[in-house]
Design a protein around this motif. Structure first.
Motif, PDB file in Angstrom:
ATOM      1  N   THR A  63      74.294  81.209  87.282  1.00 52.69           N
ATOM      2  CA  THR A  63      74.573  82.465  87.963  1.00 52.69           C
ATOM      3  C   THR A  63      73.269  83.200  88.241  1.00 52.69           C
ATOM      4  O   THR A  63      72.224  82.884  87.678  1.00 52.69           O
ATOM      5  CB  THR A  63      75.475  83.375  87.114  1.00 52.69           C
ATOM      6  OG1 THR A  63      74.835  83.611  85.854  1.00 52.69           O
ATOM      7  CG2 THR A  63      76.845  82.760  86.898  1.00 52.69           C
ATOM      8  N   THR A  64      73.372  84.191  89.097  1.00 50.53           N
ATOM      9  CA  THR A  64      72.234  85.042  89.431  1.00 50.53           C
ATOM     10  C   THR A  64      72.695  86.493  89.403  1.00 50.53           C
ATOM     11  O   THR A  64      73.774  86.810  89.913  1.00 50.53           O
ATOM     12  CB  THR A  64      71.699  84.713  90.846  1.00 50.53           C
ATOM     13  OG1 THR A  64      71.316  83.343  90.888  1.00 50.53           O
ATOM     14  CG2 THR A  64      70.505  85.583  91.197  1.00 50.53           C
ATOM     15  N   HIS A  65      71.860  87.341  88.830  1.00 49.23           N
ATOM     16  CA  HIS A  65      72.130  88.776  88.832  1.00 49.23           C
ATOM     17  C   HIS A  65      71.447  89.381  90.057  1.00 49.23           C
ATOM     18  O   HIS A  65      70.221  89.363  90.156  1.00 49.23           O
ATOM     19  CB  HIS A  65      71.596  89.428  87.561  1.00 49.23           C
ATOM     20  CG  HIS A  65      72.345  89.027  86.345  1.00 49.23           C
ATOM     21  ND1 HIS A  65      72.106  87.839  85.687  1.00 49.23           N
ATOM     22  CD2 HIS A  65      73.350  89.642  85.673  1.00 49.23           C
ATOM     23  CE1 HIS A  65      72.920  87.752  84.652  1.00 49.23           C
ATOM     24  NE2 HIS A  65      73.683  88.823  84.625  1.00 49.23           N
ATOM     25  N   ASP A  78      77.080  79.448  94.450  1.00 50.57           N
ATOM     26  CA  ASP A  78      77.255  79.474  95.903  1.00 50.57           C
ATOM     27  C   ASP A  78      76.988  80.852  96.507  1.00 50.57           C
ATOM     28  O   ASP A  78      77.194  81.055  97.703  1.00 50.57           O
ATOM     29  CB  ASP A  78      78.684  79.047  96.266  1.00 50.57           C
ATOM     30  CG  ASP A  78      78.964  77.602  95.888  1.00 50.57           C
ATOM     31  OD1 ASP A  78      78.035  76.770  96.005  1.00 50.57           O
ATOM     32  OD2 ASP A  78      80.100  77.315  95.459  1.00 50.57           O
ATOM     33  N   GLY A  79      76.572  81.794  95.675  1.00 50.44           N
ATOM     34  CA  GLY A  79      76.304  83.142  96.161  1.00 50.44           C
ATOM     35  C   GLY A  79      77.531  84.014  96.254  1.00 50.44           C
ATOM     36  O   GLY A  79      77.469  85.129  96.774  1.00 50.44           O
ATOM     37  N   GLU A  80      78.659  83.534  95.743  1.00 53.80           N
ATOM     38  CA  GLU A  80      79.895  84.321  95.747  1.00 53.80           C
ATOM     39  C   GLU A  80      79.877  85.305  94.582  1.00 53.80           C
ATOM     40  O   GLU A  80      79.490  84.959  93.466  1.00 53.80           O
ATOM     41  CB  GLU A  80      81.115  83.415  95.634  1.00 53.80           C
ATOM     42  CG  GLU A  80      81.311  82.493  96.818  1.00 53.80           C
ATOM     43  CD  GLU A  80      81.620  83.243  98.103  1.00 53.80           C
ATOM     44  OE1 GLU A  80      82.391  84.228  98.051  1.00 53.80           O
ATOM     45  OE2 GLU A  80      81.087  82.833  99.156  1.00 53.80           O
ATOM     46  N   SER A 118      86.425  92.129  94.324  1.00 53.42           N
ATOM     47  CA  SER A 118      87.579  92.299  95.216  1.00 53.42           C
ATOM     48  C   SER A 118      87.519  91.282  96.348  1.00 53.42           C
ATOM     49  O   SER A 118      88.431  91.192  97.158  1.00 53.42           O
ATOM     50  CB  SER A 118      87.606  93.710  95.789  1.00 53.42           C
ATOM     51  OG  SER A 118      86.402  93.959  96.500  1.00 53.42           O
ATOM     52  N   ALA A 119      86.428  90.499  96.398  1.00 49.56           N
ATOM     53  CA  ALA A 119      86.291  89.482  97.446  1.00 49.56           C
ATOM     54  C   ALA A 119      87.152  88.273  97.084  1.00 49.56           C
ATOM     55  O   ALA A 119      87.125  87.785  95.971  1.00 49.56           O
ATOM     56  CB  ALA A 119      84.831  89.069  97.590  1.00 49.56           C
ATOM     57  N   ASP A 120      87.906  87.788  98.028  1.00 49.61           N
ATOM     58  CA  ASP A 120      88.745  86.596  97.820  1.00 49.61           C
ATOM     59  C   ASP A 120      88.355  85.509  98.765  1.00 49.61           C
ATOM     60  O   ASP A 120      88.085  85.656  99.867  1.00 49.61           O
ATOM     61  CB  ASP A 120      90.227  86.922  98.009  1.00 49.61           C
ATOM     62  CG  ASP A 120      90.741  87.807  96.872  1.00 49.61           C
ATOM     63  OD1 ASP A 120      91.778  88.437  97.085  1.00 49.61           O
ATOM     64  OD2 ASP A 120      90.121  87.840  95.808  1.00 49.61           O
TER      65      ASP A 120
END
Length: 130
Positions: free
Chosen positions: A75-77, A99-101, A128-130
């Motif tokens: 992961t990335t912060h 994947d940058g999600e 909230s992104a789906d």
């Protein structure tokens, strides 16, 4: 993008720049790079993290979780804003997967003493992104 810095072995000295904002950025940099010795060097031995789902007491326990037990270490912060006023620092950002999600948004509030991070209170909201 996080930079990679070479970390030493064993108990390292506190960060060269004890500025709370610089310590917070170094924390994310070390965590995202998987540099757990460097991460440990930024934390006081009695470091505590409180987050919605659990509390970690002690630097060794926190680093062990981050290194060995996190469900996703790739992961990335993405730090969006650093609020450096006060004895500590607050950071607003998003945790992104490989994947940058966006996995979730967060606000971290760090306490600092003697050039090390002593406590971290994490507030998180599901994406909230789906």
């Amino acid at each position: 993008m996080p930079s990679r810095r070479e970390g030493g072995e064993g108990e390292a000295a506190p960060a060269a720049d004890p500025d709370p904002a610089a310590l917070a950025r170094a924390y994310y940099d070390a965590l995202d790079a998987g540099e757990y010795d460097r991460l440990a060097s930024l934390l006081a031995p009695d470091f505590v993290q409180r987050r919605p789902d659990r509390t970690f007491e002690g630097r060794d326990r926190f680093v062990a979780f981050m290194r060995d037990e996190r469900p996703n270490t790739d992961t990335t912060h993405a730090v969006e804003r650093v609020y450096p006023a006060g004895p500590g620092v607050a950071v607003r950002g998003r945790l992104l997967d490989n994947d940058g999600e966006e996995l979730f948004a967060f606000v971290d509030v760090f306490s600092v003493d003697d050039g090390r991070l002593t406590a971290l209170e994490t507030y998180a909201a599901e994406s909230s992104a789906d």
